[in-house]
Enzyme design. Structure first.
Site, PDB file in Angstrom:
ATOM      1  CD  GLU A  33      -3.165  -0.775   2.100  1.00 17.62           C
ATOM      2  OE1 GLU A  33      -2.922  -0.107   3.113  1.00 17.62           O
ATOM      3  OE2 GLU A  33      -4.278  -1.264   1.867  1.00 17.62           O
ATOM      4  CD  GLU A  41      -4.578  -5.654   3.239  1.00 17.33           C
ATOM      5  OE1 GLU A  41      -5.157  -4.979   4.105  1.00 17.33           O
ATOM      6  OE2 GLU A  41      -3.361  -5.562   2.988  1.00 17.33           O
TER       7      GLU A  41
HETATM    8  C1  GAL Z   1      -4.237  -2.390   5.320  1.00 16.68           C
HETATM    9  C2  GAL Z   1      -2.828  -2.946   5.422  1.00 16.68           C
HETATM   10  C3  GAL Z   1      -2.810  -4.183   6.288  1.00 16.68           C
HETATM   11  C4  GAL Z   1      -3.527  -3.910   7.569  1.00 16.68           C
HETATM   12  C5  GAL Z   1      -4.928  -3.410   7.294  1.00 16.68           C
HETATM   13  C6  GAL Z   1      -5.714  -3.078   8.535  1.00 16.68           C
HETATM   14  O1  GAL Z   1      -4.229  -1.131   4.814  1.00 16.68           O
HETATM   15  O2  GAL Z   1      -2.356  -3.261   4.138  1.00 16.68           O
HETATM   16  O3  GAL Z   1      -1.493  -4.593   6.517  1.00 16.68           O
HETATM   17  O4  GAL Z   1      -2.809  -2.956   8.276  1.00 16.68           O
HETATM   18  O5  GAL Z   1      -4.856  -2.256   6.554  1.00 16.68           O
HETATM   19  O6  GAL Z   1      -5.845  -4.142   9.348  1.00 16.68           O
END
Ligand code: GAL
Length: 716
Positions: free
Chosen positions: A165, A248
């Site tokens: 990110e 994600e």
């Molecule tokens: C995303 C990040 C993850 C984690 C998540 C929140 O932005 O890529 O590593 O931090 O947010 O749990």
């Protein structure tokens, strides 16, 4: 099956999907971070993943844990990454490996080892030679460890990730950031692992709209968000040759000490996931399928010890209503996968103002009601289907309803039951630094306070700062202000050896720049005239996971302890400072075995409360009941817990009082919750494999508490 028995596989992609040996493959993945559970839990977690309809496991790689000291590697026990990957393969699961090495992940320092801070001139995650040199060394090492585990060599790893990110910080670093990201992608490709690389570079930006800041040539761009279908068109326009992979899909959220637990309802999660596949999605990674536990000092700044995350499997690895609901969805998706992926795009027909039917060749249809408030009826293939607000139904070619995102399975409820009361306890008071045995003392004396991490190298949470506080006659008796301009995180103020004040929680997750208000603390103290010994015990709560937690200063600026001026009633304190890193009990390792430096005294049963700075120990036999187990620390204050020499984590009984911060506004469509006022965390997971026939529990208690109320509990 030994892993050598697995055939080599070729992994590539086309505009529609990931191709494994040339076949379009729907990816249903669940994130599980191997250090957040124990090897004995892994087989059951993998089985649960299969039961939940997953075909892939995703994990980050944790450089911060593997190389705690520069050049000293640890791949044992919970850090046995190759074993974790092989187990996944033996359970029929592919692996997505997100190497980072910057990973965010609510882990200490976002996955970077704290010693990076000591490299002269270092700046993390930008075009900075010292950082790049270390990152390259580590990434090349990981590549050699995982090469035999990559699909072209018969292993389970089908995708890898470099960086994470980058768009979150890209604006700060401009051209240098762009150059760094391109360098990282080129480095990844030069490793010749034979699998595609992702960066999730512009993941979050997808939420705000298409964004070009942070992509790099040669990597597969993916989506990280709550509702991926809403950004899919923009994504496909920007990346016409790429399949829509959702790296994600946040199933819930993490919790900070004193913050509420933001929850993502199972129906909303199932709706968003089904809606993404309706619109042409090719793969999802549920972040996380199992969250687990932040053991030891492994969690990021302010993250509680539990990393349950509202995941389908709870902290203990047990299934929940959410896992049962998603299992139905995943199995339905798997059943339709071939037909879905055979179509280039679904045909999308309007079925009302906020209703669509997304149909794939071969008859699979997704009926979608996007109206958040009203139910709807959608006619499909000569039949009427009733849809709840914001819901999706998946319909097979014969008209059968394969899945309804709004219909939850029977609820699974769990509770904790007492397995044993723990007593008697023995106690030893942690001495203040000048009471330490001379042989243990390693003080640093200077005119100004010295920042904590430069003294502790993040090997302990604790650091003492001592000086003299002179109270004038005119100041005596009435409350006056002790002001610390530049301090973190929690400070316990001792005057002449007695606890006089502590930083009130909750602290803010995003604290702003180091010279900002959040790093100034002040305490009202009413003291008699004269010269007093001022002892500040500074307690770190983990290192930040990204620049934004320091107002977008580089992560290298992270600080703990005391570094700014200290004033009493407006006047600077003039005396020298004496800094003592760590606790005497840590030096004596009293959690390993009864140490000779710890003259334990039995705690009288009548002594309901122990005073601040107490080390406590007790022993207990292996419980006869079956686990999973936890300690109930509902009557303790704040500190750390060890079982048989292993640190279970930090404990703190701070109540949930902080609502979602303003920076979380954009999440409120998917996350719900209000501060409950109850303890943020009361139960602390004990992995069953850490129990022995005879067990020793050790606690360090900063504030005091009632050890007689500590219970061993069982999750039922
Ligand atoms: C995303 C990040 C993850 C984690 C998540 C929140 O932005 O890529 O590593 O931090 O947010 O749990």
């Amino acid at each position: 099956m030994p892993h050598s028995a697995f055939a080599p596989k070729n992994v590539s992609f086309d505009q529609r999907a990931l191709l494994i040996d040339g076949c379009r493959t729907l990816i249903l993945s669940g994130a599980m971070h191997y250090p957040r559970s124990t090897p004995a839990m892994w087989p059951a977690l993998m089985k649960q993943a299969r039961r939940g309809g997953l075909n892939t496991i995703e994990t980050y790689v944790f450089w911060n844990h593997h190389e705690r000291r520069r050049g000293v590697l640890d791949f044992s026990d919970r850090l046995d990454l190759p074993r974790f990957c092989r187990l996944a393969q033996e359970h029929g699961l592919h692996v997505i490996l997100r190497i980072g090495p910057y990973v965010c992940a609510e882990t200490n320092y976002g996955g970077l080892p704290a010693w990076l801070r000591e490299l002269p001139g270092v700046q993390m995650r930008t075009d900075n030679e010292p950082f790049k040199r270390e990152m390259e060394r580590w990434v090349r090492l990981v590549a050699e460890i995982i090469r035999p585990l990559c699909a072209p060599n018969g292993g389970p790893i089908i995708l890898a990730q470099i960086e994470n990110e980058y768009d979150n910080i890209a604006a700060t670093y401009g051209d240098e950031g762009r150059a760094y990201l391109q360098w990282a992608v080129d480095l990844a490709r030069s490793l010749n692992l034979g699998i595609p690389w992702v960066t999730c570079a512009a993941g979050r930006a997808a939420e705000a709209g298409p964004n070009d800041v942070a992509s790099a040539d040669g990597s597969l761009e993916t989506i990280n968000t709550f509702r991926a279908h809403e950004v899919l068109d923009a994504f496909s326009q920007k990346h016409p040759g790429l399949p829509a992979l959702w790296t994600e899909n946040w199933v819930g959220w993490y919790q900070t000490w004193g913050g509420l637990l933001p929850k993502r309802p199972a129906e909303e999660l199932a709706y968003s996931t089904a809606r993404f596949f309706a619109a042409g999605g090719a793969g999802v990674n549920y972040y996380l399928w199992h969250g687990g536990t932040n053991f030891g000092r492994e969690g990021m700044y302010l993250n509680i010890t539990s990393f349950e995350f509202g995941a389908p499997l709870d902290e203990y690895g047990l299934p929940t209503t959410k896992s049962a609901h998603l299992a139905k969805l995943n199995h339905a998706l798997l059943a339709c996968a071939d037909r879905m992926l055979a179509s280039e795009r679904p045909s999308i027909a309007s079925a009302g103002p906020a209703q669509v039917v997304c149909a794939y060749e071969g008859g699979v249809a997704f009926l979608c009601n996007d109206d958040e408030h009203a139910a709807a009826t959608i006619r499909h293939d000569g039949r009427d289907h009733a849809l709840a607000p914001r819901s999706v139904k998946i319909i097979a070619e014969n008209g059968r309803v394969l899945f309804d995102s709004a219909t939850l399975p029977r609820p699974v409820t769990r509770a904790f039951r007492t397995a044993a009361r723990l007593a008697p306890f023995r106690v030893w008071r942690e001495p203040l630094p000048e009471e330490w045995l001379a042989a243990l003392q390693t003080p640093r004396v200077s005119a100004k306070p010295v920042e904590q991490l430069s003294l502790t190298r993040d090997e302990t949470d604790y650091c003492w700062y001592e000086t003299t506080l002179a109270v004038a006659k005119s100041e005596a008796g009435a409350p006056r202000r002790l002001q610390l301009d530049g301090t973190a995180d929690i400070v316990h103020v001792f005057v002449d050896g007695k606890l006089a004040a502590s930083t009130p929680g909750p602290l803010r997750e995003r604290r702003g720049l180091l010279d900002g208000l959040a790093f100034k603390q002040s305490f009202e103290l009413a003291l008699p005239a004269g010269s007093h010994r001022l002892s500040l015990l500074c307690c770190a709560l983990g290192l930040i996971k990204g620049d934004w937690m320091l107002g977008y200063a580089n992560m290298a600026e992270e600080r703990k302890g005391l570094w700014g001026a200290a004033r009493w009633n407006g006047r600077p304190l003039r005396g020298a400072w004496r800094m003592q890193p760590g606790l005497a009990g840590e030096r004596a390792r009293v959690f390993d075995a009864p140490g000779c430096f710890a003259p334990w005294k039995p705690l009288k049963k009548t002594a309901a409360r122990v005073a601040p700075l107490a080390w406590l120990e007790t022993t207990f036999p292996r419980p006869s009941a079956r686990g999973p187990f936890a300690f109930d620390l509902g009557a303790m204050g704040k500190g750390m817990v060890w079982l048989n020499g292993r640190c279970l984590g930090r404990h703190w009984l701070i109540p949930e009082s902080d609502p979602m911060g303003p920076w979380m506004d954009w999440m409120k469509r998917s996350l719900v919750g209000a501060p409950s006022g109850v303890a943020t965390q009361r139960y602390y997971h004990i992995p069953s494999e850490w129990l022995r026939d005879q067990n020793r529990l050790v606690l360090f208690e900063e504030l005091g508490g009632e050890p007689a109320k500590i219970r061993l509990v069982r999750r039922v």
